[in-house]
Design an enzyme around this catalytic site. Structure first.
Site, mmCIF file in Angstrom:
data_model
loop_
_atom_site.group_PDB
_atom_site.id
_atom_site.type_symbol
_atom_site.label_atom_id
_atom_site.label_comp_id
_atom_site.label_asym_id
_atom_site.label_seq_id
_atom_site.Cartn_x
_atom_site.Cartn_y
_atom_site.Cartn_z
ATOM 1 N N SER A 92 0.822 -1.205 0.000
ATOM 2 C CA SER A 92 0.000 0.000 0.000
ATOM 3 C C SER A 92 0.858 1.257 0.000
ATOM 4 O O SER A 92 1.970 1.272 0.552
ATOM 5 C CB SER A 92 -0.853 -0.005 1.270
ATOM 6 O OG SER A 92 -1.474 1.240 1.446
ATOM 7 N N TYR A 114 -1.608 0.346 10.075
ATOM 8 C CA TYR A 114 -1.868 -0.427 8.856
ATOM 9 C C TYR A 114 -0.666 -0.330 7.903
ATOM 10 O O TYR A 114 -0.159 -1.338 7.411
ATOM 11 C CB TYR A 114 -3.147 0.100 8.190
ATOM 12 C CG TYR A 114 -3.316 -0.317 6.767
ATOM 13 C CD1 TYR A 114 -3.682 -1.624 6.445
ATOM 14 C CD2 TYR A 114 -3.098 0.589 5.717
ATOM 15 C CE1 TYR A 114 -3.817 -2.007 5.125
ATOM 16 C CE2 TYR A 114 -3.241 0.208 4.402
ATOM 17 C CZ TYR A 114 -3.594 -1.082 4.108
ATOM 18 O OH TYR A 114 -3.727 -1.472 2.804
ATOM 19 N N LYS A 120 2.163 -3.277 6.447
ATOM 20 C CA LYS A 120 2.523 -3.531 5.041
ATOM 21 C C LYS A 120 4.031 -3.398 4.850
ATOM 22 O O LYS A 120 4.654 -4.192 4.135
ATOM 23 C CB LYS A 120 1.765 -2.573 4.122
ATOM 24 C CG LYS A 120 0.258 -2.803 4.101
ATOM 25 C CD LYS A 120 -0.065 -4.121 3.420
ATOM 26 C CE LYS A 120 -1.544 -4.432 3.400
ATOM 27 N NZ LYS A 120 -1.862 -5.730 2.794
ATOM 28 N N LEU A 128 -13.912 6.599 0.463
ATOM 29 C CA LEU A 128 -14.739 7.692 -0.042
ATOM 30 C C LEU A 128 -15.813 7.251 -1.048
ATOM 31 O O LEU A 128 -17.000 7.554 -0.848
ATOM 32 C CB LEU A 128 -13.833 8.766 -0.667
ATOM 33 C CG LEU A 128 -14.580 9.962 -1.245
ATOM 34 C CD1 LEU A 128 -15.294 10.741 -0.138
ATOM 35 C CD2 LEU A 128 -13.626 10.878 -2.016
HETATM 36 N N1 UFG Z 1 -13.136 11.102 2.913
HETATM 37 C C1 UFG Z 1 -14.173 11.958 3.228
HETATM 38 N N2 UFG Z 1 -15.296 11.423 3.765
HETATM 39 C C2 UFG Z 1 -15.457 10.088 3.970
HETATM 40 C C3 UFG Z 1 -14.390 9.213 3.620
HETATM 41 C C4 UFG Z 1 -13.255 9.773 3.097
HETATM 42 O O1 UFG Z 1 -14.060 13.166 3.095
HETATM 43 O O2 UFG Z 1 -16.508 9.662 4.463
HETATM 44 C C5 UFG Z 1 -11.905 11.669 2.340
HETATM 45 C C6 UFG Z 1 -10.677 11.395 3.193
HETATM 46 O O3 UFG Z 1 -10.525 12.372 4.168
HETATM 47 C C7 UFG Z 1 -9.583 11.411 2.130
HETATM 48 C C8 UFG Z 1 -10.271 10.883 0.871
HETATM 49 O O4 UFG Z 1 -11.662 11.036 1.106
HETATM 50 O O5 UFG Z 1 -9.179 12.717 1.899
HETATM 51 C C9 UFG Z 1 -9.976 9.432 0.606
HETATM 52 O O6 UFG Z 1 -10.182 8.709 1.811
HETATM 53 P P1 UFG Z 1 -10.269 7.125 1.866
HETATM 54 O O7 UFG Z 1 -10.616 6.748 3.263
HETATM 55 O O8 UFG Z 1 -11.137 6.602 0.779
HETATM 56 O O9 UFG Z 1 -8.779 6.669 1.494
HETATM 57 P P2 UFG Z 1 -7.370 7.049 2.135
HETATM 58 O O10 UFG Z 1 -6.692 7.978 1.176
HETATM 59 O O11 UFG Z 1 -7.482 7.475 3.533
HETATM 60 O O12 UFG Z 1 -6.645 5.627 2.142
HETATM 61 C C10 UFG Z 1 -6.731 4.708 1.040
HETATM 62 C C11 UFG Z 1 -6.802 3.290 1.572
HETATM 63 C C12 UFG Z 1 -5.525 2.975 2.293
HETATM 64 C C13 UFG Z 1 -4.357 3.221 1.367
HETATM 65 C C14 UFG Z 1 -4.381 4.611 0.807
HETATM 66 C C15 UFG Z 1 -3.302 4.749 -0.221
HETATM 67 O O13 UFG Z 1 -7.913 3.131 2.434
HETATM 68 O O14 UFG Z 1 -5.546 1.621 2.670
HETATM 69 O O15 UFG Z 1 -5.627 4.862 0.200
HETATM 70 O O16 UFG Z 1 -3.291 6.007 -0.813
HETATM 71 F F1 UFG Z 1 -3.208 3.056 2.044
#
Ligand code: UFG
Length: 327
Positions: free
Chosen positions: A117, A141, A145, A190
């Site tokens: 990841s 997490y 990895k 998201l």
């Molecule tokens: N977000 C929101 N509201 C939500 C969920 C997410 O605004 O309800 C935002 C988050 O703050 C972030 C973006 O959407 O800015 C993406 O968030 P995600 O939770 O979808 O993904 P992350 O970037 O936090 O993490 C994901 C995977 C990880 C991985 C990472 C690699 O979940 O396992 O991408 O870039 F490591």
């Protein structure tokens, strides 16, 4: 080739299995169905219901055929949860993977494709992030990895394991041919959250902060379509076998989309209002994460083809809409 796909009933695992089947491989899926779904299995593949903590079952599965390779995608993947329940992540992601690698050594399976990841990098010191970027995970997490990447390095030297460690950026979308329809349960990412809101399963969703140093103030991520990811697995397997070499590569689209851009595209495609309120920042969210996939391009000839925003959202919506219609 016979390939064992551990976690092959999951969201990414099912797309990888589909790709490998399409490329003429024989696939055996090993999954405990804790988050994977029976509906994600294909009739052309064999299914073994088993857990990565069950060392005997794992070894039996690995000896059930003469496997040329294994793909390991069975892991817990919610970064936020890993900061609350590190024990779960130590157990599933580290101990579980050690079980797999040890069984692979015993069974004589040399080629391993590992789901790593972008979380191994932590807070970006520069973007786009290439593989030389320092690895200082910000969440447990990501640490799990990275730990496995290091163990793979040692097993490569000591046990002759040949591996591809694939550092996924933000996996999203569904099979462009509509062959995979299993919805992730309790998603934390998201796009599925946007989709659940569009379907009315959630009254509204949160946008975690709009005061970041980005053009619209919301976080930017590199969303990589899951079919593109799946192709990357297949190409990485071909590469390590052909060149007898282990690799660690990013798999990202090299594009960045903000939360607002994704939300707006989803409103356009679904025709739904998708109520969203801006809340405070989520802990540990960097403002911008984008990949350099130059290495994957150079070594594997891999390039994202389906990771435009419209395809990412449309393929998701097709699956959610269909589920909505049948329920
Ligand atoms: N977000 C929101 N509201 C939500 C969920 C997410 O605004 O309800 C935002 C988050 O703050 C972030 C973006 O959407 O800015 C993406 O968030 P995600 O939770 O979808 O993904 P992350 O970037 O936090 O993490 C994901 C995977 C990880 C991985 C990472 C690699 O979940 O396992 O991408 O870039 F490591």
């Amino acid at each position: 080739m016979n390939i064992l796909i551990i976690g092959g009933a999951g969201y990414i695992g099912s797309h990888v299995t589909r790709e490998l089947l399409d490329n003429g491989h024989n696939c055996v899926v090993y999954d405990n169905l804790s988050s994977g779904l029976r509906g994600n299995l294909f009739k052309e593949s064999v299914f073994i219901h088993g857990d990565i903590h069950d060392r005997e079952a794992l070894l039996n599965a690995m000896k059930s055929e003469k496997f040329g390779a294994l793909v390991h995608l069975a892991a817990s993947k919610a970064a936020g949860e890993s900061m609350i329940y590190p024990e779960k992540y130590s157990s599933n992601n580290i101990a579980g993977t050690i079980n797999i690698l040890n069984a692979a050594c015993t069974a004589g399976i040399r080629n391993v494709i590992f789901s790593s990841s972008a979380a191994v990098y932590g807070e970006p010191q520069y973007t786009p992030i290439d593989e030389n970027h320092p690895v200082i995970p910000e969440n447990f997490y990501g640490f799990t990895k990275l730990e496995i990447e290091r163990i793979l390095g040692w097993y490569g030297r000591l046990k002759n394991i040949r591996y591809a460690s694939l550092r996924y950026f933000n996996a999203a979308g569904y099979d462009v041919k509509g062959r995979i329809r299993g919805l992730e349960q309790n998603p934390a990412n998201l796009l599925p959250i946007i989709m659940e809101t569009a379907c009315g399963y959630r009254a509204e969703m949160s946008v975690f902060g709009n005061d970041y140093d980005t053009p619209d103030g919301t976080c930017i991520r590199d969303y990589i379509h899951v079919n593109d990811l799946a192709v990357g697995h297949s190409m990485a397997l071909d590469y390590i076998i052909k060149y007898d070499k282990s690799i660690t590569v990013n798999l990202g689209s090299e594009n960045g989309f903000s939360v607002t851009q994704v939300l707006e595209e989803a409103r356009k495609i679904t025709g739904k209002a998708i109520p969203a309120k801006v809340t405070g920042r989520r802990n540990g969210d960097p403002a911008k994460l984008t990949a350099s996939s130059a290495l994957a391009r150079e070594l594997l000839g891999w390039k994202a083809k389906h990771s435009d925003l419209e395809t990412l959202v449309k393929t998701c919506w097709n699956v959610y809409l269909r589920n909505l219609e049948v329920t």
